[in-house]
Design an enzyme around this catalytic site. Sequence first.
Site, PDB file in Angstrom:
ATOM      1  N   THR A   4      -4.786   5.691 -21.612  1.00 32.19           N
ATOM      2  CA  THR A   4      -4.579   4.388 -21.002  1.00 32.19           C
ATOM      3  C   THR A   4      -3.145   3.974 -21.328  1.00 32.19           C
ATOM      4  O   THR A   4      -2.507   4.558 -22.215  1.00 32.19           O
ATOM      5  CB  THR A   4      -5.567   3.338 -21.553  1.00 32.19           C
ATOM      6  OG1 THR A   4      -5.564   3.412 -22.991  1.00 32.19           O
ATOM      7  CG2 THR A   4      -6.968   3.567 -21.044  1.00 32.19           C
ATOM      8  N   ASP A  53      -7.698  13.075 -25.092  1.00 33.22           N
ATOM      9  CA  ASP A  53      -7.738  11.697 -24.592  1.00 33.22           C
ATOM     10  C   ASP A  53      -7.112  10.842 -25.691  1.00 33.22           C
ATOM     11  O   ASP A  53      -7.748  10.576 -26.714  1.00 33.22           O
ATOM     12  CB  ASP A  53      -9.186  11.282 -24.323  1.00 33.22           C
ATOM     13  CG  ASP A  53      -9.288   9.835 -23.853  1.00 33.22           C
ATOM     14  OD1 ASP A  53      -8.296   9.083 -23.989  1.00 33.22           O
ATOM     15  OD2 ASP A  53     -10.368   9.441 -23.366  1.00 33.22           O
ATOM     16  N   GLU A  98      -0.443   4.911  -0.410  1.00 28.67           N
ATOM     17  CA  GLU A  98      -1.191   6.162  -0.599  1.00 28.67           C
ATOM     18  C   GLU A  98      -0.257   7.364  -0.541  1.00 28.67           C
ATOM     19  O   GLU A  98       0.613   7.428   0.336  1.00 28.67           O
ATOM     20  CB  GLU A  98      -2.259   6.329   0.494  1.00 28.67           C
ATOM     21  CG  GLU A  98      -3.570   5.672   0.154  1.00 28.67           C
ATOM     22  CD  GLU A  98      -3.742   4.351   0.854  1.00 28.67           C
ATOM     23  OE1 GLU A  98      -2.700   3.694   1.128  1.00 28.67           O
ATOM     24  OE2 GLU A  98      -4.895   3.977   1.129  1.00 28.67           O
ATOM     25  N   LYS A 142      -3.506  -0.728 -24.871  1.00 27.71           N
ATOM     26  CA  LYS A 142      -3.782  -0.389 -26.279  1.00 27.71           C
ATOM     27  C   LYS A 142      -2.470  -0.259 -27.068  1.00 27.71           C
ATOM     28  O   LYS A 142      -1.577  -1.078 -26.912  1.00 27.71           O
ATOM     29  CB  LYS A 142      -4.641   0.882 -26.359  1.00 27.71           C
ATOM     30  CG  LYS A 142      -5.987   0.759 -25.601  1.00 27.71           C
ATOM     31  CD  LYS A 142      -6.930   1.882 -25.921  1.00 27.71           C
ATOM     32  CE  LYS A 142      -8.282   1.714 -25.253  1.00 27.71           C
ATOM     33  NZ  LYS A 142      -8.428   2.407 -23.961  1.00 27.71           N
ATOM     34  N   ARG A 179      -2.788  -2.864 -18.208  1.00 27.16           N
ATOM     35  CA  ARG A 179      -4.063  -2.166 -18.067  1.00 27.16           C
ATOM     36  C   ARG A 179      -3.872  -1.064 -17.044  1.00 27.16           C
ATOM     37  O   ARG A 179      -3.414  -1.303 -15.929  1.00 27.16           O
ATOM     38  CB  ARG A 179      -5.155  -3.123 -17.567  1.00 27.16           C
ATOM     39  CG  ARG A 179      -5.504  -4.232 -18.532  1.00 27.16           C
ATOM     40  CD  ARG A 179      -5.942  -3.704 -19.864  1.00 27.16           C
ATOM     41  NE  ARG A 179      -7.303  -3.230 -19.834  1.00 27.16           N
ATOM     42  CZ  ARG A 179      -8.346  -3.921 -20.290  1.00 27.16           C
ATOM     43  NH1 ARG A 179      -8.184  -5.109 -20.803  1.00 27.16           N
ATOM     44  NH2 ARG A 179      -9.552  -3.420 -20.235  1.00 27.16           N
ATOM     45  N   TYR A 239       0.853  -1.198   0.000  1.00 23.78           N
ATOM     46  CA  TYR A 239       0.000   0.000   0.000  1.00 23.78           C
ATOM     47  C   TYR A 239       0.882   1.238   0.000  1.00 23.78           C
ATOM     48  O   TYR A 239       1.872   1.289   0.741  1.00 23.78           O
ATOM     49  CB  TYR A 239      -0.900   0.022   1.243  1.00 23.78           C
ATOM     50  CG  TYR A 239      -2.325  -0.358   0.908  1.00 23.78           C
ATOM     51  CD1 TYR A 239      -3.063   0.421   0.022  1.00 23.78           C
ATOM     52  CD2 TYR A 239      -2.925  -1.476   1.472  1.00 23.78           C
ATOM     53  CE1 TYR A 239      -4.362   0.074  -0.305  1.00 23.78           C
ATOM     54  CE2 TYR A 239      -4.222  -1.828   1.151  1.00 23.78           C
ATOM     55  CZ  TYR A 239      -4.936  -1.039   0.252  1.00 23.78           C
ATOM     56  OH  TYR A 239      -6.220  -1.373  -0.080  1.00 23.78           O
TER      57      TYR A 239
HETATM   58  N1  DSN Z   1     -13.072  -0.014 -24.319  1.00 24.07           N
HETATM   59  C1  DSN Z   1     -12.137   0.793 -25.060  1.00 24.07           C
HETATM   60  C2  DSN Z   1     -12.162   0.483 -26.512  1.00 24.07           C
HETATM   61  O1  DSN Z   1     -12.363  -0.675 -26.841  1.00 24.07           O
HETATM   62  O2  DSN Z   1     -11.962   1.364 -27.324  1.00 24.07           O
HETATM   63  C3  DSN Z   1     -12.330   2.231 -24.818  1.00 24.07           C
HETATM   64  O3  DSN Z   1     -12.318   2.465 -23.470  1.00 24.07           O
END
Ligand code: DSN
Length: 417
Positions: free
Chosen positions: A227, A201, A57, A230, A236, A55
């Site tokens: 994020t 974003d 914080e 991707k 994640r 932890y």
């Molecule tokens: N769920 C994501 C996507 O597939 O684009 C976006 O948050």
Amino acid sequence: MSNVHPAIQAFDPAVADALRHEEERQSEGLELIPSENYVSQPVLEAMGSIFTNKYSEGYPGKRYYGGQEFVDVVENLAINRAKELFGAEHVNVQPYSGSPANTAVYFALLNFGDTIMGLKLDHGGHITHGLPISFSGKSYKVVAYEVDEVTKRIDMEKVRALAIENKPKLIIAGFSAYSRSLDWKKFREIADEVGAILMADIAHIAGLIAGGALENPVPYCDVVTTTTHKTLRGPRGAMIMCKEKYAKAIDRAVFPGLQGGPHENMIAAKAIAFKEALDPAFKEYSKQTILNAQALSTELMNFGFDIMSGGTDNHLMLIDLTNKNVTGKQAQEALDFAGITVNKNTVPFDKRSPMDPSGIRLGTPAITTRGMKEAEMKWLARVINDVVNNWENAEKLAELKGEVKGVCSKFPVPGIN
Ligand code: DSN
């Protein structure tokens, strides 16, 4: 692959079986969901490491618990590498995922009831950009911009007119299903003209930006969220980058505003992924991801597929299947049957429902990680066309699945094969 998780196998065979089947699915099939990718073995190991036990914080050097000397090392590595990758003044690497990151920005910079402007969900936006039933739509007054009905591209003059009319406090530039580059400079000019804060974003395209294949919005924006999975190919999770003047407000919004203890195993994995993205090989990866998407979309158009906006500048494409007499759901299920994973998706101005929309969304981040190039895209377009033309023919789909499996066996998956 039968004994790769001996400890899980010994204690919990049910989970081990599901994991093994998922490994087979991921390596024997083609992953075309544009928000998915394959992480490296070091990233996987960091996620499964004992940093999860801790932890912490607070922030490096200012924590509420003892024993932080090594956690601080990894969190500082992640922060400094992210700054180097994107040229950001301030970075917070603690957001658990993209939606909490966006929520933290709103919480930091807006009052409930303020006006925000984002791309409409069924025109390629994200639920957190103001979908009426989401937190963002319920808490703020939303003015949604759309793509043009003919070109299926964002018309910056319409964005400007909407901004002048509604004077939003925050303009969000970003998407989940839009295949064209955004004009960051123009977004900045519009934000300045109406006195709005500008947020990008870049969840979908962060890896393409980090690799230098797309223009970096960080110099133009007040805040940039992303994020870390991707195209960035990390764990994640998410991060927020901002100008120094927003740093305190953003940090306070993440912790203690919205989150408790950061997940330091994921932050260690973010640090590793950022190191990978700083490597020259990642430039090649990001460039090839776009080349593959462009090759695939061109080949699909040659087969008569209706690609929204007529092509792609990034890693993804949205296809309206209306002219193929098959729905998005039917196509997704048939492709699944043939070992090709995609997601059904609404297309702009869709007359069908989100659960059975007119389109599908495809992307190349994962197959490019496996090493596939333009030659495989040509082959893939032919297979997708065969599946769509034979979506009700189980025998043909089984035959195509065999073909897909054969090609996949030549392209190993990091972390599995
Ligand atoms: N769920 C994501 C996507 O597939 O684009 C976006 O948050």
